[in-house]
Design a protein around this motif. Structure first.
Motif, short mmCIF file in Angstrom:
data_model
loop_
_atom_site.label_atom_id
_atom_site.label_comp_id
_atom_site.label_asym_id
_atom_site.label_seq_id
_atom_site.Cartn_x
_atom_site.Cartn_y
_atom_site.Cartn_z
N ARG A 176 0.83 -1.21 0.00
CA ARG A 176 0.00 0.00 0.00
C ARG A 176 0.87 1.26 0.00
O ARG A 176 0.58 2.22 -0.69
N LEU A 177 1.92 1.25 0.78
CA LEU A 177 2.83 2.39 0.83
C LEU A 177 3.46 2.64 -0.54
O LEU A 177 3.47 3.76 -1.05
N LEU A 178 3.95 1.57 -1.18
CA LEU A 178 4.52 1.71 -2.52
C LEU A 178 3.49 2.21 -3.52
O LEU A 178 3.79 3.08 -4.35
N GLN A 179 2.30 1.67 -3.45
CA GLN A 179 1.23 2.06 -4.36
C GLN A 179 0.90 3.54 -4.21
O GLN A 179 0.78 4.27 -5.21
N GLN A 180 0.78 4.02 -2.99
CA GLN A 180 0.43 5.42 -2.77
C GLN A 180 1.57 6.36 -3.16
O GLN A 180 1.33 7.43 -3.70
N ARG A 181 2.79 5.96 -2.89
CA ARG A 181 3.92 6.81 -3.30
C ARG A 181 4.08 6.82 -4.82
O ARG A 181 4.43 7.84 -5.40
N TYR A 182 3.82 5.70 -5.47
CA TYR A 182 3.88 5.62 -6.93
C TYR A 182 2.84 6.56 -7.53
O TYR A 182 3.14 7.31 -8.46
N ARG A 183 1.61 6.55 -6.97
CA ARG A 183 0.58 7.46 -7.45
C ARG A 183 1.00 8.92 -7.26
O ARG A 183 0.73 9.75 -8.12
N ALA A 184 1.62 9.21 -6.14
CA ALA A 184 2.05 10.59 -5.86
C ALA A 184 3.11 11.03 -6.89
O ALA A 184 3.05 12.15 -7.41
N VAL A 185 4.06 10.15 -7.22
CA VAL A 185 5.09 10.46 -8.21
C VAL A 185 4.44 10.67 -9.57
O VAL A 185 4.75 11.62 -10.28
N LEU A 186 3.53 9.79 -9.95
CA LEU A 186 2.86 9.93 -11.25
C LEU A 186 2.06 11.23 -11.33
O LEU A 186 2.05 11.89 -12.37
N SER A 187 1.39 11.60 -10.24
CA SER A 187 0.62 12.84 -10.29
C SER A 187 1.53 14.06 -10.42
O SER A 187 1.18 15.04 -11.10
#
Length: 190
Positions: A176-187
């Motif tokens: 979940r942490l990786l998923q949320q940080r990945y989304r933040a980088v993409l945004s």
């Protein structure tokens, strides 16, 4: 006995699928609630130092607006009592609404109880499943108002499934942490 075994295996299977399928929490909570005679369940997960880990999941019976109304207008009514009692006890100790509010007149007068009754709910049981105390996670199972709270054999089943709920959350946290940080980088890149 076969139905109970099947229900237990179904709940365990759903819990262990959660590490990569976080969207299945409602289904898993339904299975846990069914296993212990509950109407539904809520999961409160607090990541402490890492706010992006905070998760709240609920059974399919409940709608997001129910959770929003509870958090916005009713949680202050009873959350401090639950937190105080659960924090004071050893992890994985089941607590019922009757343990926290033995005065049923006081319990019945609470706005949160009035709200639950609009959904034909009355009794609750909660447990902190994190044994090390690093997270303030809690599982709450709610019961139909037409029945008593959790029975002894149901409490035993819940106490057996709680470590698996904790393990499912532990397995899910890094993903979940990786998923949320990945989304933040993409945004940010967008």
């Amino acid at each position: 006995m076969a139905d109970e075994t099947t229900a237990t295996l179904e709940a365990l299977g759903l819990l262990y699928e959660l590490s990569l399928a976080t969207e299945r929490w409602p289904e898993a909570l339904d299975a846990v609630a069914r296993l212990v005679g509950g109407n539904g369940a809520l999961l409160f997960v607090n990541g402490g130092e890492q706010p992006e880990l905070a998760v709240a999941a609920m059974s399919t019976r409940y709608r997001p607006e129910h959770a929003d109304q509870y958090v916005r207008a009713l949680a202050a009514d009873d959350e401090p009592a639950w937190v105080h009692v659960l924090d004071a006890l050893p992890p994985r100790t089941l607590q019922t609404d009757l343990d926290i509010w033995p005065d049923r007149a006081a319990y019945d007068a609470m706005p949160s109880v009035h709200f639950m009754r609009t959904m034909q709910l009355y009794h609750r049981v909660a447990v902190r499943h994190c044994t090390h105390g690093g997270w303030k996670d809690a599982l709450t199972v709610l019961f139909d108002e037409r029945r008593e709270g959790i029975r002894a054999h149901e409490a035993h089943r819940l106490s057996l499934i709680v470590p698996h709920v904790a393990h499912a959350i532990e397995m899910q946290r890094p993903f979940r942490l990786l998923q949320q940080r990945y989304r933040a980088v993409l945004s940010m890149l967008d």
